[in-house]
Design an enzyme around this catalytic site. Structure first.
Site, PDB file in Angstrom:
ATOM      1  N   HIS A   5     -48.844 -26.526  12.501  1.00 42.09           N
ATOM      2  CA  HIS A   5     -49.215 -26.611  11.094  1.00 42.09           C
ATOM      3  C   HIS A   5     -49.244 -25.235  10.440  1.00 42.09           C
ATOM      4  O   HIS A   5     -49.233 -24.227  11.119  1.00 42.09           O
ATOM      5  CB  HIS A   5     -50.586 -27.292  10.924  1.00 42.09           C
ATOM      6  CG  HIS A   5     -51.720 -26.537  11.529  1.00 42.09           C
ATOM      7  ND1 HIS A   5     -52.194 -26.782  12.800  1.00 42.09           N
ATOM      8  CD2 HIS A   5     -52.484 -25.530  11.052  1.00 42.09           C
ATOM      9  CE1 HIS A   5     -53.192 -25.968  13.075  1.00 42.09           C
ATOM     10  NE2 HIS A   5     -53.393 -25.188  12.023  1.00 42.09           N
ATOM     11  N   ARG A   9     -56.278 -21.484   2.861  1.00 44.38           N
ATOM     12  CA  ARG A   9     -57.684 -21.564   2.457  1.00 44.38           C
ATOM     13  C   ARG A   9     -57.750 -21.978   0.997  1.00 44.38           C
ATOM     14  O   ARG A   9     -56.959 -21.503   0.180  1.00 44.38           O
ATOM     15  CB  ARG A   9     -58.369 -20.218   2.650  1.00 44.38           C
ATOM     16  CG  ARG A   9     -58.577 -19.875   4.097  1.00 44.38           C
ATOM     17  CD  ARG A   9     -59.315 -18.535   4.238  1.00 44.38           C
ATOM     18  NE  ARG A   9     -59.577 -18.276   5.626  1.00 44.38           N
ATOM     19  CZ  ARG A   9     -58.712 -17.718   6.458  1.00 44.38           C
ATOM     20  NH1 ARG A   9     -57.529 -17.355   6.030  1.00 44.38           N
ATOM     21  NH2 ARG A   9     -59.035 -17.510   7.713  1.00 44.38           N
ATOM     22  N   GLU A  55     -52.698 -27.646   6.919  1.00 42.13           N
ATOM     23  CA  GLU A  55     -54.152 -27.681   7.096  1.00 42.13           C
ATOM     24  C   GLU A  55     -54.798 -26.968   5.916  1.00 42.13           C
ATOM     25  O   GLU A  55     -54.489 -25.807   5.644  1.00 42.13           O
ATOM     26  CB  GLU A  55     -54.544 -26.966   8.385  1.00 42.13           C
ATOM     27  CG  GLU A  55     -56.036 -26.766   8.547  1.00 42.13           C
ATOM     28  CD  GLU A  55     -56.376 -25.775   9.645  1.00 42.13           C
ATOM     29  OE1 GLU A  55     -57.295 -24.958   9.428  1.00 42.13           O
ATOM     30  OE2 GLU A  55     -55.727 -25.798  10.716  1.00 42.13           O
ATOM     31  N   ASN A  59     -63.993 -23.315   3.209  1.00 46.69           N
ATOM     32  CA  ASN A  59     -65.223 -22.681   3.676  1.00 46.69           C
ATOM     33  C   ASN A  59     -66.314 -22.995   2.660  1.00 46.69           C
ATOM     34  O   ASN A  59     -66.163 -22.701   1.470  1.00 46.69           O
ATOM     35  CB  ASN A  59     -65.026 -21.171   3.823  1.00 46.69           C
ATOM     36  CG  ASN A  59     -64.037 -20.852   4.926  1.00 46.69           C
ATOM     37  OD1 ASN A  59     -64.131 -21.369   6.022  1.00 46.69           O
ATOM     38  ND2 ASN A  59     -63.046 -20.033   4.622  1.00 46.69           N
ATOM     39  N   HIS A  79     -44.599 -19.234   0.767  1.00 43.07           N
ATOM     40  CA  HIS A  79     -44.638 -20.554   0.161  1.00 43.07           C
ATOM     41  C   HIS A  79     -44.451 -21.635   1.211  1.00 43.07           C
ATOM     42  O   HIS A  79     -44.025 -21.358   2.325  1.00 43.07           O
ATOM     43  CB  HIS A  79     -43.563 -20.680  -0.929  1.00 43.07           C
ATOM     44  CG  HIS A  79     -42.158 -20.582  -0.424  1.00 43.07           C
ATOM     45  ND1 HIS A  79     -41.460 -19.414  -0.418  1.00 43.07           N
ATOM     46  CD2 HIS A  79     -41.329 -21.517   0.101  1.00 43.07           C
ATOM     47  CE1 HIS A  79     -40.264 -19.618   0.089  1.00 43.07           C
ATOM     48  NE2 HIS A  79     -40.158 -20.889   0.420  1.00 43.07           N
ATOM     49  N   GLU A 122     -42.258 -24.612  -2.891  1.00 42.02           N
ATOM     50  CA  GLU A 122     -40.851 -24.717  -3.232  1.00 42.02           C
ATOM     51  C   GLU A 122     -40.416 -26.162  -3.046  1.00 42.02           C
ATOM     52  O   GLU A 122     -40.660 -26.755  -1.996  1.00 42.02           O
ATOM     53  CB  GLU A 122     -40.015 -23.808  -2.334  1.00 42.02           C
ATOM     54  CG  GLU A 122     -38.534 -23.870  -2.622  1.00 42.02           C
ATOM     55  CD  GLU A 122     -37.730 -22.985  -1.686  1.00 42.02           C
ATOM     56  OE1 GLU A 122     -36.600 -22.620  -2.063  1.00 42.02           O
ATOM     57  OE2 GLU A 122     -38.202 -22.670  -0.577  1.00 42.02           O
TER      58      GLU A 122
END
Length: 145
Positions: A5, A9, A55, A59, A79, A122
């Site tokens: 993956h 964040r 993913e 936080n 990207h 993209e």
């Protein structure tokens, strides 16, 4: 070796999740809330290859009330790229959800948008480029992508 993956964040988990599901059509594959570590992980996969996931790492706000970490413009990330069935239809759909098409698909082949957390996405037309069409053909670039 197996690719698993890409992780990004995010500050607004709900908005970014909607972008990937309602905007791009990805599916949430799993979610983990970690109270001890004060974070949430949410994974998404594209319908044609759900095993290659994105993913989202959220936080939780600092317990001491201090401001959340600044992730910057995210331009240094590069990207994520997705092959799409109809780039014009997807760009129109994203626009209807309030997403700015930063690099319109003037060539019928490529466009760029950003997630709510400024991650560049993209979009590439599957197969041959579509014939140039309005409003895309004359639409200028907007901002940075």
């Amino acid at each position: 070796m197996k690719y698993l993956h890409a992780m990004i964040r995010v500050h607004d988990l709900d908005a970014t999740s909607r972008f990937f599901t309602e905007g791009l059509g990805l599916r949430q594959t799993r979610r983990m809330d970690n109270e001890a570590g004060r974070f949430t992980l949410v994974y998404f996969g594209a319908p044609e290859n759900p095993e290659a996931e994105i993913e989202l790492t959220y936080n939780w706000p600092p317990a001491d009330g201090s401001p959340p970490e600044d992730y910057g413009s995210a331009r240094n990330f590069g990207h994520l790229a997705f092959a799409v069935d109809d780039i014009y239809a997807l760009c129109a759909h994203l626009q209807s959800q309030g997403v700015t098409i930063l690099r319109p698909p003037r060539d019928g082949r490529m466009a760029f948008v950003r997630t709510p957390d400024l991650i560049s996405i993209e979009l590439l037309q599957k197969g041959a480029a579509l014939a140039p069409a309005e409003p895309w053909a004359s639409m200028p670039n907007t901002g940075s992508w």
